[in-house]
Design an enzyme around this catalytic site. Structure first.
Site, PDB file in Angstrom:
ATOM      1  N   ASN A  18       0.850  -1.184   0.000  1.00 56.18           N
ATOM      2  CA  ASN A  18       0.000   0.000   0.000  1.00 56.18           C
ATOM      3  C   ASN A  18       0.895   1.246   0.000  1.00 56.18           C
ATOM      4  O   ASN A  18       1.651   1.484   0.944  1.00 56.18           O
ATOM      5  CB  ASN A  18      -0.893  -0.020   1.247  1.00 56.18           C
ATOM      6  N   ASP A  79      -1.689  -4.159  10.144  1.00 58.79           N
ATOM      7  CA  ASP A  79      -3.075  -4.311   9.726  1.00 58.79           C
ATOM      8  C   ASP A  79      -3.842  -3.211  10.427  1.00 58.79           C
ATOM      9  O   ASP A  79      -3.727  -3.031  11.646  1.00 58.79           O
ATOM     10  CB  ASP A  79      -3.654  -5.682  10.078  1.00 58.79           C
ATOM     11  N   SER A  80      -4.574  -2.463   9.653  1.00 54.97           N
ATOM     12  CA  SER A  80      -5.228  -1.295  10.219  1.00 54.97           C
ATOM     13  C   SER A  80      -6.548  -1.036   9.528  1.00 54.97           C
ATOM     14  O   SER A  80      -6.832  -1.582   8.459  1.00 54.97           O
ATOM     15  CB  SER A  80      -4.317  -0.068  10.107  1.00 54.97           C
ATOM     16  N   TYR A 168      -9.562   6.549   4.812  1.00 53.73           N
ATOM     17  CA  TYR A 168     -10.698   7.259   5.396  1.00 53.73           C
ATOM     18  C   TYR A 168     -10.306   8.596   6.024  1.00 53.73           C
ATOM     19  O   TYR A 168     -11.123   9.227   6.701  1.00 53.73           O
ATOM     20  CB  TYR A 168     -11.382   6.372   6.450  1.00 53.73           C
ATOM     21  N   HIS A 194      -2.956   6.495  14.816  1.00 51.59           N
ATOM     22  CA  HIS A 194      -2.925   5.105  15.271  1.00 51.59           C
ATOM     23  C   HIS A 194      -1.610   4.435  14.863  1.00 51.59           C
ATOM     24  O   HIS A 194      -1.009   3.705  15.659  1.00 51.59           O
ATOM     25  CB  HIS A 194      -4.112   4.335  14.687  1.00 51.59           C
TER      26      HIS A 194
END
Length: 207
Positions: A18, A79-80, A168, A194
């Site tokens: 990503n 992983d999020s 997002y 985060h």
């Protein structure tokens, strides 16, 4: 697994393809100034793992083991996603493919807005939380993956705002700052996000 063991290997594979995540991680790892080369798995022709876990933790471990197995090197995976309590925690682990097509940020954002319409009440914010789980494995069958977690609380806007970030970010409102996470600079976001929080825990584990 001690930090000394995997650091001595000289290479740490970042189990992600990503582009947005890779950019953020490159900045975060640069700040850590580790004596190790962090290599995105795409540079080693490693395709994405099949994420068939039922939690962020499971999927992070799956991705880290996948990259470690193919590369033969220690690997770290993220992983999020975003969790909206009023939707039962959705999109959750399916955040990247919420609208059906993996990585289609615009479609995912539109689906989230549509799903929230029945719950919109005047002057009542919709709470949300970004989640990041990092899993670090020294090798593919490491029996003790190290886990680092970060949580970022905010609200979901009714319309997208901002041009920065990815995923997002344009819908994630930070009431204490009066901006969306897509209106923050990369440096500002990395300090409190985060992913930034999870990386801080990772840094602290190195002693």
């Amino acid at each position: 697994m001690s930090a000394k063991n995997w650091l001595s290997r000289g290479t740490l594979v970042l189990a992600s393809n990503n582009k947005g995540k890779i950019t953020e991680f490159e900045n975060l790892f640069s700040e850590l100034q580790l004596p190790v080369n962090v290599i995105p798995q795409g540079q080693l022709n490693i395709e994405d793992a099949i994420e068939d876990g039922l939690s962020f933790v499971e999927n992070a471990i799956i991705k880290a083991r996948h990259a470690a197995k193919i590369s033969g090197q220690p690997a770290i995976a993220d992983d999020s996603g975003i969790c909206v309590p009023i939707l039962g925690g959705a999109p959750g682990i399916y955040s990247a493919r919420y609208a059906g097509e993996h990585g289609n940020d615009a479609a995912n954002n539109q689906k989230l807005l549509a799903d929230l319409l029945p719950f919109r009440q005047q002057n009542t914010p919709i709470q949300a939380m970004f989640v990041c789980v990092l899993a670090l494995v020294e090798h593919a069958e490491d029996p003790l993956p190290k886990i680092f977690q970060g949580f970022w609380h905010g609200e979901i806007l009714e319309h997208v705002r901002g041009e920065q970030g990815f995923g997002y970010d344009p819908l994630f409102w930070l009431p204490e700052l009066g901006i969306s996470s897509a209106e923050m600079s990369k440096a500002e976001k990395n300090k409190i996000s985060h992913r930034g929080q999870a990386m801080q825990h990772f840094r602290q584990s190195l002693g």
